[in-house]
Design a protein around this motif. Structure first.
Motif, mmCIF file in Angstrom:
data_model
loop_
_atom_site.group_PDB
_atom_site.id
_atom_site.type_symbol
_atom_site.label_atom_id
_atom_site.label_comp_id
_atom_site.label_asym_id
_atom_site.label_seq_id
_atom_site.Cartn_x
_atom_site.Cartn_y
_atom_site.Cartn_z
ATOM 1 N N LYS A 119 -15.586 -0.478 13.450
ATOM 2 C CA LYS A 119 -15.816 0.788 12.743
ATOM 3 C C LYS A 119 -14.547 1.267 12.024
ATOM 4 N N ALA A 120 -13.409 1.089 12.660
ATOM 5 C CA ALA A 120 -12.151 1.547 12.056
ATOM 6 C C ALA A 120 -11.878 0.844 10.725
ATOM 7 N N LEU A 121 -12.230 -0.428 10.643
ATOM 8 C CA LEU A 121 -11.995 -1.191 9.411
ATOM 9 C C LEU A 121 -12.918 -0.779 8.268
ATOM 10 N N GLN A 122 -13.952 -0.030 8.574
ATOM 11 C CA GLN A 122 -14.884 0.429 7.541
ATOM 12 C C GLN A 122 -14.518 1.816 7.002
ATOM 13 N N ILE A 123 -13.486 2.413 7.576
ATOM 14 C CA ILE A 123 -13.048 3.736 7.118
ATOM 15 C C ILE A 123 -12.472 3.603 5.717
ATOM 16 N N GLU A 124 -12.917 4.466 4.814
ATOM 17 C CA GLU A 124 -12.446 4.421 3.433
ATOM 18 C C GLU A 124 -11.562 5.621 3.138
ATOM 19 N N GLY A 125 -10.766 5.499 2.083
ATOM 20 C CA GLY A 125 -9.876 6.589 1.695
ATOM 21 C C GLY A 125 -8.432 6.150 1.718
ATOM 22 N N GLN A 126 -7.564 7.019 1.193
ATOM 23 C CA GLN A 126 -6.162 6.628 1.064
ATOM 24 C C GLN A 126 -5.433 6.551 2.396
ATOM 25 N N ASN A 127 -5.993 7.122 3.455
ATOM 26 C CA ASN A 127 -5.373 7.023 4.781
ATOM 27 C C ASN A 127 -6.149 6.073 5.675
ATOM 28 N N SER A 128 -6.850 5.117 5.080
ATOM 29 C CA SER A 128 -7.718 4.236 5.859
ATOM 30 C C SER A 128 -6.911 3.385 6.838
ATOM 31 N N PHE A 129 -7.593 2.982 7.893
ATOM 32 C CA PHE A 129 -6.946 2.120 8.881
ATOM 33 C C PHE A 129 -6.536 0.793 8.255
ATOM 34 N N LEU A 130 -7.379 0.252 7.372
ATOM 35 C CA LEU A 130 -7.069 -1.038 6.750
ATOM 36 C C LEU A 130 -5.745 -0.971 5.986
ATOM 37 N N ASP A 131 -5.513 0.112 5.254
ATOM 38 C CA ASP A 131 -4.245 0.285 4.533
ATOM 39 C C ASP A 131 -3.076 0.342 5.510
ATOM 40 N N HIS A 132 -3.277 1.062 6.586
ATOM 41 C CA HIS A 132 -2.235 1.193 7.612
ATOM 42 C C HIS A 132 -1.945 -0.171 8.248
ATOM 43 N N PHE A 133 -2.997 -0.889 8.587
ATOM 44 C CA PHE A 133 -2.862 -2.205 9.203
ATOM 45 C C PHE A 133 -2.116 -3.158 8.271
ATOM 46 N N TYR A 134 -2.455 -3.114 6.983
ATOM 47 C CA TYR A 134 -1.789 -3.956 5.990
ATOM 48 C C TYR A 134 -0.297 -3.631 5.919
ATOM 49 N N SER A 135 0.008 -2.332 5.896
ATOM 50 C CA SER A 135 1.416 -1.919 5.764
ATOM 51 C C SER A 135 2.250 -2.339 6.971
ATOM 52 N N LEU A 136 1.625 -2.447 8.140
ATOM 53 C CA LEU A 136 2.343 -2.902 9.334
ATOM 54 C C LEU A 136 2.455 -4.422 9.387
ATOM 55 N N THR A 137 1.443 -5.094 8.850
ATOM 56 C CA THR A 137 1.406 -6.561 8.903
ATOM 57 C C THR A 137 2.373 -7.187 7.899
ATOM 58 N N ARG A 138 2.507 -6.583 6.735
ATOM 59 C CA ARG A 138 3.298 -7.164 5.649
ATOM 60 C C ARG A 138 4.749 -7.479 6.044
ATOM 61 N N PRO A 139 5.495 -6.527 6.649
ATOM 62 C CA PRO A 139 6.883 -6.871 7.004
ATOM 63 C C PRO A 139 6.985 -7.960 8.074
ATOM 64 N N LEU A 140 5.991 -8.035 8.953
ATOM 65 C CA LEU A 140 6.001 -9.092 9.969
ATOM 66 C C LEU A 140 5.787 -10.450 9.319
ATOM 67 N N VAL A 141 4.870 -10.503 8.356
ATOM 68 C CA VAL A 141 4.616 -11.747 7.627
ATOM 69 C C VAL A 141 5.865 -12.154 6.854
ATOM 70 N N ARG A 142 6.483 -11.199 6.187
ATOM 71 C CA ARG A 142 7.693 -11.489 5.404
ATOM 72 C C ARG A 142 8.810 -12.054 6.296
ATOM 73 N N LYS A 143 8.965 -11.466 7.462
ATOM 74 C CA LYS A 143 10.006 -11.923 8.398
ATOM 75 C C LYS A 143 9.751 -13.371 8.817
ATOM 76 N N ARG A 144 8.504 -13.670 9.183
ATOM 77 C CA ARG A 144 8.183 -15.019 9.631
ATOM 78 C C ARG A 144 8.293 -16.037 8.494
ATOM 79 N N LEU A 145 7.862 -15.659 7.308
ATOM 80 C CA LEU A 145 7.984 -16.566 6.158
ATOM 81 C C LEU A 145 9.448 -16.867 5.853
#
Length: 196
Positions: free
Chosen positions: A100-126
């Motif tokens: 359900k959280a992943l279906q939340i829409e809007g500028q404060n959506s969980f998906l946006d938040h999840f992406y913003s947390l995942t990106r630096p971790l991916v960059r570090k590992r790459l």
């Protein structure tokens, strides 16, 4: 270690939201309903959170904090793998909520938040795997998009495969792709890049 009063209140509000989300769409859940369920005043809610979106993001942040030690400060690529596995198991164990959280829409959506947390971790590992000079925004976004989309599609499916199977399939795809690219590179070298 005993929780602070603030932590207890936040946890109470989080629990209330999770209960409400079992039976209601997120857009039908108001701050008043969360407060009624938690038996907390609205003023108290706004002391801790900006809005209900902030509460959803806090739930993720606070619950995955326990896995941070698996990856934090480590230069070992295995640490990133263990962190990924732990997150996958956590998301699967809490799949009803995150579906359900992943279906939340809007500028404060969980998906946006999840992406913003995942990106630096991916960059570090790459950067560890490919070297810092090889990592730019395009490369980081490419891999972050792939990982986040795979997790999102998995959790939004009607019957998500068990976490172990999902992890195995992701790692198998990565391994096979890396071997194929390495074989093509050995065969064609710079011609492969020119061909693309």
């Amino acid at each position: 270690m005993e929780m602070s009063k603030s932590q207890k209140t936040k946890t109470k509000l989080a629990h209330a939201l999770k209960i409400l989300m079992l039976d209601m769409p997120f857009d039908k859940i108001s701050v008043t309903k969360i407060c009624d369920q938690a038996q907390v005043h609205r003023k108290t809610f706004y002391y801790h959170f900006k809005d209900k979106y902030d509460l959803v993001n806090w739930i993720y942040d606070s619950e995955v904090a326990q896995f941070a030690l698996l990856d934090e400060g480590s230069e070992d690529p295995e640490a990133g793998l263990h962190y990924f596995q732990a997150i996958c198991h956590y998301l699967y164990d809490n799949r009803a909520f995150y579906h359900k959280a992943l279906q939340i829409e809007g500028q404060n959506s969980f998906l946006d938040h999840f992406y913003s947390l995942t990106r630096p971790l991916v960059r570090k590992r790459l950067a560890q795997l490919m070297g810092k000079s090889q990592i730019d925004d395009f490369t980081t976004d490419f891999f972050t998009d792939a990982i986040v989309a795979a997790l999102e599609n998995w959790l939004l499916s009607k019957q998500p495969m068990p976490a172990e199977e999902f992890i195995h399939r992701i790692l198998s795809i990565i391994h096979t792709s890396a071997e194929t690219i390495a074989a093509l590179d050995r065969r064609y070298g710079d011609d492969l890049v020119d061909f693309a």
